[in-house]
Design a protein around this motif. Structure first.
Motif, PDB file in Angstrom:
ATOM      1  N   ARG A  18      16.442   9.736  -8.285  1.00  0.00           N
ATOM      2  CA  ARG A  18      15.977  10.228  -9.585  1.00  0.00           C
ATOM      3  C   ARG A  18      15.953   9.090 -10.610  1.00  0.00           C
ATOM      4  N   ALA A  19      17.006   8.282 -10.635  1.00  0.00           N
ATOM      5  CA  ALA A  19      17.080   7.180 -11.588  1.00  0.00           C
ATOM      6  C   ALA A  19      15.981   6.153 -11.339  1.00  0.00           C
ATOM      7  N   VAL A  20      15.714   5.866 -10.085  1.00  0.00           N
ATOM      8  CA  VAL A  20      14.652   4.907  -9.760  1.00  0.00           C
ATOM      9  C   VAL A  20      13.298   5.470 -10.164  1.00  0.00           C
ATOM     10  N   GLY A  21      13.071   6.756  -9.902  1.00  0.00           N
ATOM     11  CA  GLY A  21      11.813   7.375 -10.303  1.00  0.00           C
ATOM     12  C   GLY A  21      11.600   7.316 -11.800  1.00  0.00           C
ATOM     13  N   GLU A  22      12.659   7.534 -12.579  1.00  0.00           N
ATOM     14  CA  GLU A  22      12.552   7.435 -14.038  1.00  0.00           C
ATOM     15  C   GLU A  22      12.214   6.006 -14.463  1.00  0.00           C
ATOM     16  N   ALA A  23      12.816   5.024 -13.809  1.00  0.00           N
ATOM     17  CA  ALA A  23      12.545   3.629 -14.159  1.00  0.00           C
ATOM     18  C   ALA A  23      11.120   3.231 -13.803  1.00  0.00           C
ATOM     19  N   LEU A  24      10.569   3.844 -12.766  1.00  0.00           N
ATOM     20  CA  LEU A  24       9.211   3.524 -12.323  1.00  0.00           C
ATOM     21  C   LEU A  24       8.155   4.436 -12.946  1.00  0.00           C
ATOM     22  N   ASP A  25       8.598   5.387 -13.787  1.00  0.00           N
ATOM     23  CA  ASP A  25       7.670   6.341 -14.406  1.00  0.00           C
ATOM     24  C   ASP A  25       6.903   7.147 -13.367  1.00  0.00           C
ATOM     25  N   GLY A  26       7.548   7.462 -12.281  1.00  0.00           N
ATOM     26  CA  GLY A  26       6.924   8.273 -11.240  1.00  0.00           C
ATOM     27  C   GLY A  26       7.826   8.338 -10.034  1.00  0.00           C
ATOM     28  N   PRO A  27       7.583   9.277  -9.149  1.00  0.00           N
ATOM     29  CA  PRO A  27       8.469   9.438  -7.987  1.00  0.00           C
ATOM     30  C   PRO A  27       8.436   8.221  -7.068  1.00  0.00           C
ATOM     31  N   VAL A  28       9.529   7.997  -6.387  1.00  0.00           N
ATOM     32  CA  VAL A  28       9.588   6.933  -5.378  1.00  0.00           C
ATOM     33  C   VAL A  28       8.645   7.316  -4.240  1.00  0.00           C
ATOM     34  N   SER A 106      15.689  -0.014  -8.560  1.00  0.00           N
ATOM     35  CA  SER A 106      14.331   0.198  -9.079  1.00  0.00           C
ATOM     36  C   SER A 106      13.469  -1.047  -8.908  1.00  0.00           C
ATOM     37  N   ILE A 107      14.062  -2.237  -9.034  1.00  0.00           N
ATOM     38  CA  ILE A 107      13.313  -3.474  -8.799  1.00  0.00           C
ATOM     39  C   ILE A 107      12.994  -3.618  -7.319  1.00  0.00           C
ATOM     40  N   VAL A 108      13.955  -3.260  -6.459  1.00  0.00           N
ATOM     41  CA  VAL A 108      13.722  -3.305  -5.014  1.00  0.00           C
ATOM     42  C   VAL A 108      12.524  -2.440  -4.645  1.00  0.00           C
ATOM     43  N   VAL A 109      12.514  -1.202  -5.141  1.00  0.00           N
ATOM     44  CA  VAL A 109      11.421  -0.286  -4.805  1.00  0.00           C
ATOM     45  C   VAL A 109      10.109  -0.765  -5.423  1.00  0.00           C
ATOM     46  N   ARG A 110      10.152  -1.266  -6.643  1.00  0.00           N
ATOM     47  CA  ARG A 110       8.928  -1.769  -7.284  1.00  0.00           C
ATOM     48  C   ARG A 110       8.314  -2.887  -6.443  1.00  0.00           C
ATOM     49  N   MET A 111       9.140  -3.807  -5.975  1.00  0.00           N
ATOM     50  CA  MET A 111       8.622  -4.920  -5.195  1.00  0.00           C
ATOM     51  C   MET A 111       8.113  -4.457  -3.835  1.00  0.00           C
ATOM     52  N   LEU A 112       8.831  -3.535  -3.205  1.00  0.00           N
ATOM     53  CA  LEU A 112       8.366  -3.019  -1.916  1.00  0.00           C
ATOM     54  C   LEU A 112       7.048  -2.272  -2.076  1.00  0.00           C
ATOM     55  N   ARG A 113       6.921  -1.534  -3.163  1.00  0.00           N
ATOM     56  CA  ARG A 113       5.666  -0.826  -3.442  1.00  0.00           C
ATOM     57  C   ARG A 113       4.534  -1.818  -3.660  1.00  0.00           C
ATOM     58  N   ASP A 114       4.791  -2.867  -4.452  1.00  0.00           N
ATOM     59  CA  ASP A 114       3.764  -3.876  -4.723  1.00  0.00           C
ATOM     60  C   ASP A 114       3.417  -4.701  -3.484  1.00  0.00           C
ATOM     61  N   LEU A 115       4.373  -4.799  -2.561  1.00  0.00           N
ATOM     62  CA  LEU A 115       4.122  -5.577  -1.340  1.00  0.00           C
ATOM     63  C   LEU A 115       3.076  -4.905  -0.460  1.00  0.00           C
ATOM     64  N   ASP A 116       2.959  -3.582  -0.568  1.00  0.00           N
ATOM     65  CA  ASP A 116       1.916  -2.826   0.129  1.00  0.00           C
ATOM     66  C   ASP A 116       1.953  -3.072   1.639  1.00  0.00           C
ATOM     67  N   VAL A 117       3.119  -2.811   2.248  1.00  0.00           N
ATOM     68  CA  VAL A 117       3.226  -2.997   3.695  1.00  0.00           C
ATOM     69  C   VAL A 117       2.744  -1.760   4.424  1.00  0.00           C
ATOM     70  N   ARG A 118       2.256  -1.984   5.626  1.00  0.00           N
ATOM     71  CA  ARG A 118       1.790  -0.896   6.482  1.00  0.00           C
ATOM     72  C   ARG A 118       2.252  -1.147   7.911  1.00  0.00           C
ATOM     73  N   PRO A 119       2.393  -0.084   8.712  1.00  0.00           N
ATOM     74  CA  PRO A 119       2.868  -0.250  10.091  1.00  0.00           C
ATOM     75  C   PRO A 119       2.055  -1.308  10.840  1.00  0.00           C
ATOM     76  N   GLY A 120       2.760  -2.118  11.612  1.00  0.00           N
ATOM     77  CA  GLY A 120       2.125  -3.177  12.383  1.00  0.00           C
ATOM     78  C   GLY A 120       2.157  -4.530  11.709  1.00  0.00           C
ATOM     79  N   MET A 121       2.468  -4.565  10.410  1.00  0.00           N
ATOM     80  CA  MET A 121       2.520  -5.841   9.689  1.00  0.00           C
ATOM     81  C   MET A 121       3.818  -6.584   9.997  1.00  0.00           C
ATOM     82  N   ASN A 122       3.746  -7.906   9.912  1.00  0.00           N
ATOM     83  CA  ASN A 122       4.910  -8.768  10.051  1.00  0.00           C
ATOM     84  C   ASN A 122       5.272  -9.341   8.685  1.00  0.00           C
TER      85      ASN A 122
END
Length: 412
Positions: A18-28, A106-122
């Motif tokens: 919940r706290a991370v979602g509030e920091a990101l202005d949207g759900p994780v 929240s920074i961890v999730v923001r960066m992972l979201r921005d990294l835009d990884v998908r299955p099969g990527m290294n």
């Protein structure tokens, strides 16, 4: 049926999401919600962490003696210091400085979201730290698709133990992350969890065309900003965003002190006046400081309150990281429209700051999102709005590092 032993942990994870979602202005995002639920953060923290006290010092907090406080900190949306003084004991809390940490979730999730990884990527991660970020990536992609590098052997060993305890056998290397890890390249994504002042070309070389390099940014004036580069065949290019403040990569550090390395008794500075308030380029003026840092490069600042000089209430020091030029701006505690300036060395630093601040205002006070960076094998340059509008070319040589607190010293 839910195991009651795990109920506090589950409640803590829900609160953290919940706290991370509030920091990101949207759900994780769902994929990262699943990863965080499957890999609780506290299982990747050492038994001793350091928490900041009211004086700004760091005091240890041990799982064995202060469990509730330790556990509460583990699930707060805050960064946690996990090592001080590169693993060496601090005789006094005031001497403890952070050398490794667990980033705010929240920074961890923001960066992972921005990294835009998908299955099969290294993915190659620079800076394993506690191992939690690598574990989240491994949960999403599979352990065999994640490589992580950590320069500190003690930190690396603890991360290895935590990762293996959760059954996530990622490829973990103890070494210099600025060199990347060519044995498993090309990578689809490279993510750094330490900040840099220039992007190592090895990261670009080891990323396949179309891949992404994501790293926190630092300059001597301000450690703030996130850079997302898209790699092409002969260069990488991308923009900044106003997020993150991470520890500087260890081989970018430098222990600079005003009166040990910069100011000398034999220096005779020139005196002048300025109407630009020193507080306009310090404190909470993050946007201005980010722009000025990109524009000026190797220039850093440090405040000295009550310097012990007659008629001076506070002093802002400005210096270059080559320790050849410095300036001091004095506030007498009464007038806020004119300030005394002292300058010494081949560069007139306060003149440069005034010019850079004027440039920033002329360009409508641009925020970090209007700035970008282009990296080639020969050079890299920061730009405003588009790559042809260069702000400054960055030197490819090894950078100088961070300043330390000033020591009182009188001027003429």
């Amino acid at each position: 049926m839910t195991d009651p032993v795990h109920r506090p942990e589950q409640a803590a994870v829900r609160g953290l999401l919940r706290a991370v979602g509030e920091a990101l202005d949207g759900p994780v995002p769902r994929e990262w919600q699943a990863a965080i639920k499957a890999i609780p953060r506290h299982r990747f923290l050492p038994e001793r962490i350091w928490l900041e006290d009211d004086q700004g010092d760091y005091a240890p907090c041990d799982l064995s003696t202060d469990h509730d406080r330790w556990f509460e900190a583990a699930y707060a949306d805050l960064p946690l210091v996990t090592q001080v003084n590169d693993g060496h004991p601090a005789a006094d809390p005031a001497d403890a400085w952070p050398s490794s940490s667990a980033s705010a979730p929240s920074i961890v999730v923001r960066m992972l979201r921005d990294l835009d990884v998908r299955p099969g990527m290294n993915v190659l991660e620079i800076g394993t730290g506690t191992g939690w970020n690598a574990a989240l990536l491994a949960h999403r992609l599979g352990p065999k698709h994640v490589t992580s590098i950590e320069i500190d052997s003690e930190v690396s060993e603890q991360a290895w133990a935590s990762l293996n305890a959760t059954g996530l056998d990622v490829d973990l290397i103890c070494g210099d992350g600025s060199l990347g890890w060519p044995r498993r390249h090309p990578y689809d994504r490279i993510i750094s969890t330490c900040s840099v002042r220039r992007v190592p070309w090895a990261w670009i070389e080891q990323t396949r065309p179309g891949g992404i390099v994501l790293t926190p940014w630092d300059n001597p004036m301000l450690c703030w900003g996130l850079l997302r580069l898209t790699v092409q065949r002969d260069q990488a290019q991308g923009r900044f965003s106003p997020h993150s403040a991470f520890m500087l990569m260890r081989n970018h550090r430098q222990d600079l002190r005003i009166f040990r390395d910069v100011v000398r008794d034999e220096h005779i500075p020139e005196e002048s006046e300025t109407t630009l308030s020193p507080w306009e380029i310090t404190g909470d003026h993050w946007v201005a400081r980010f722009a000025l840092g990109l524009r000026l490069g190797d220039v850093w600042t440090a405040w000295e309150d009550d310097p012990g000089v007659d008629g001076v209430d506070a002093r802002l020091w400005v210096a270059t990281t080559d320790a050849r030029s410095w300036a001091a701006v004095d506030h007498d505690g009464r007038h806020n429209k004119r300030f005394t300036v002292w300058q010494y060395g081949p560069r007139r630093l306060w003149d440069e700051i005034e010019a850079a601040h004027h440039w920033w205002e002329e360009h409508d006070r641009p925020a970090p999102t209007r700035f970008g960076l282009t990296v080639t094998a020969e050079r890299q340059w920061a730009w405003l709005d588009q790559p042809t509008q260069s702000v400054r070319t960055l030197d490819h040589k090894a950078p100088r590092g961070c300043p330390s607190r000033p020591v009182p010293h009188p001027l003429p």
